[in-house]
Design an enzyme around this catalytic site. Structure first.
Site: not given
Ligand code: PLP
Length: 374
Positions: A48, A100, A172, A197
């Site tokens: 982690r 978005y 972004d 994406k």
């Protein structure tokens, strides 16, 4: 420094010192051996906190953006959440008026209750941005081109306004990737990616990342949230993302060429009222796009003449495009945004968003032509 194409083709690909393997291994171990003296000789303790495969992805993306550091997350929205949690209750966040949709929902459903103040502004107008800044504004959030209206924000102009007011600028970068636009060259402070994406590029990995222009108290807070809250990118996703990035330049180059050709075709089609793509000289952001982007991107949207029924009809008739949400994969997608976004959506009912893939441009053009009835 080598060209971006060269760096992307070899992304994360130093031969493995142990075996000589060209492709890096996927480190699945969650825990690491501690020396007899109590120290961790290679710095890895527990996955982690840090994982070698995730670290390879993070350092590769940071270098491509020209940033100082990167933190990788389980999704783009997990990355966005960590950035917002690094603010403090009472801080003000300035969002673009066509942010978005998932981002607006996150702010409305989670962060409003948490005590974050926020407002929206037309980011294409730097003076409007200056007027919307408040003494407690700590972060200005931009997307350029925006989703799904393809509005273009002048990053340098907005960065100047934000900095003058003591706020950071986040971009972004999901739709552009560092291959097409590098926001740190335009004075931005943070770049966010949905790795899901274009970076992943094959619609088979969910991931997110925040890249920091410099390491400072804010980047420390985001990193602390990453490792303490634990919404980290898993090793297999990091490996898939690196694999996707090696073909990013070739994919985007072909996808941008096809998108430009389709935009020009759609622009003249009688069934299309408007085409949103920065390649078109009529696009209000065309000049800024030519200045700050290396190519026009492979996302475009159209407003079909008529309204909801006509737009849904076009989506229903496509055969080469696939009706699906998301973007940035090798397959071309078409989506009616207003009906996937719930009611506060401001997307016109006649709008269809297209993500251009790697099919032959003639096939995509013929498909849109028959679906539009031409
Ligand atoms: C998809 C997307 C996100 C969210 O990323 P996830 O990986 O789906 O969480 C954020 N910003 C933009 C521009 C996106 O397209």
């Amino acid at each position: 420094m080598p060209h971006l194409e060269t760096r992307l083709a070899q992304a994360g690909g130093v031969p493995d010192p142990e075996t000589g393997a060209l492709i890096p291994p996927i480190h699945l171990s969650t825990t690491y051996e501690r020396g007899a003296d109590g120290v961790y000789p290679r710095g890895f303790v527990y996955s982690r906190l840090a994982n070698p495969t995730r670290l390879r992805f993070e350092t590769t993306l940071a270098a491509l953006e020209g940033g100082a550091a990167c933190a990788a997350f389980a999704s783009g929205m997990a990355a966005a959440t960590a950035v917002l949690q690094a603010l403090r209750p009472g801080d003000h966040l300035l969002l673009p008026d066509d942010v978005y949709y998932g981002m607006r929902r996150l702010v409305e459903t989670v962060f409003a209750e948490w005590g974050l103040a926020w407002s929206e502004v037309d980011m294409t107008d730097p003076d409007a941005v200056a007027a919307a800044l408040r003494p407690e504004t700590r972060l200005v959030w931009t997307e350029t081109p925006s989703n799904p209206m393809l509005k273009i924000t002048d990053l340098r102009a907005v960065a100047e306004r934000a900095h003058a007011a003591g706020a950071r600028l986040l971009v972004d970068g999901t739709w552009m990737t560092p291959f097409l636009q590098r926001p740190f060259e335009h004075e931005a402070d943070l770049v966010l990616h949905s790795v899901t994406k274009y970076l992943g590029g094959h619609s088979d990995v969910l991931g997110g990342a925040v890249v920091f222009r410099a390491e400072d108290a804010f980047s420390e807070r985001v990193r602390a949230l990453q490792t303490s809250a634990g919404a980290v990118m898993d090793p297999f996703s990091a490996w898939l993302a690196l694999r996707g990035m090696r073909t990013l330049a070739a994919r985007l180059r072909m996808q941008c060429d096809t998108a430009r050709r389709l935009a020009a075709f759609l622009q003249t089609h009688p069934a299309v009222a408007r085409v949103h793509h920065p390649s078109l000289p009529e696009h209000p952001g065309h000049a800024v796009a030519r200045r700050q982007m290396d190519d026009d991107g492979a996302m475009l949207s159209i407003e079909v003449r008529g309204g909801l029924d006509e737009a849904l009809g076009v989506a229903a008739r496509v055969k080469v495009f696939t009706r699906a949400t998301s973007l940035g994969g090798v397959e071309s997608l078409i989506e009616h945004r207003a009906s996937i976004e719930a009611p506060p959506s401001r997307t016109p009912a006649s709008l269809l968003r297209l993500s251009i893939g790697l099919e032959h441009p003639d096939d995509l053009l013929a498909d849109l032509s028959q679906a539009l009835g031409g």
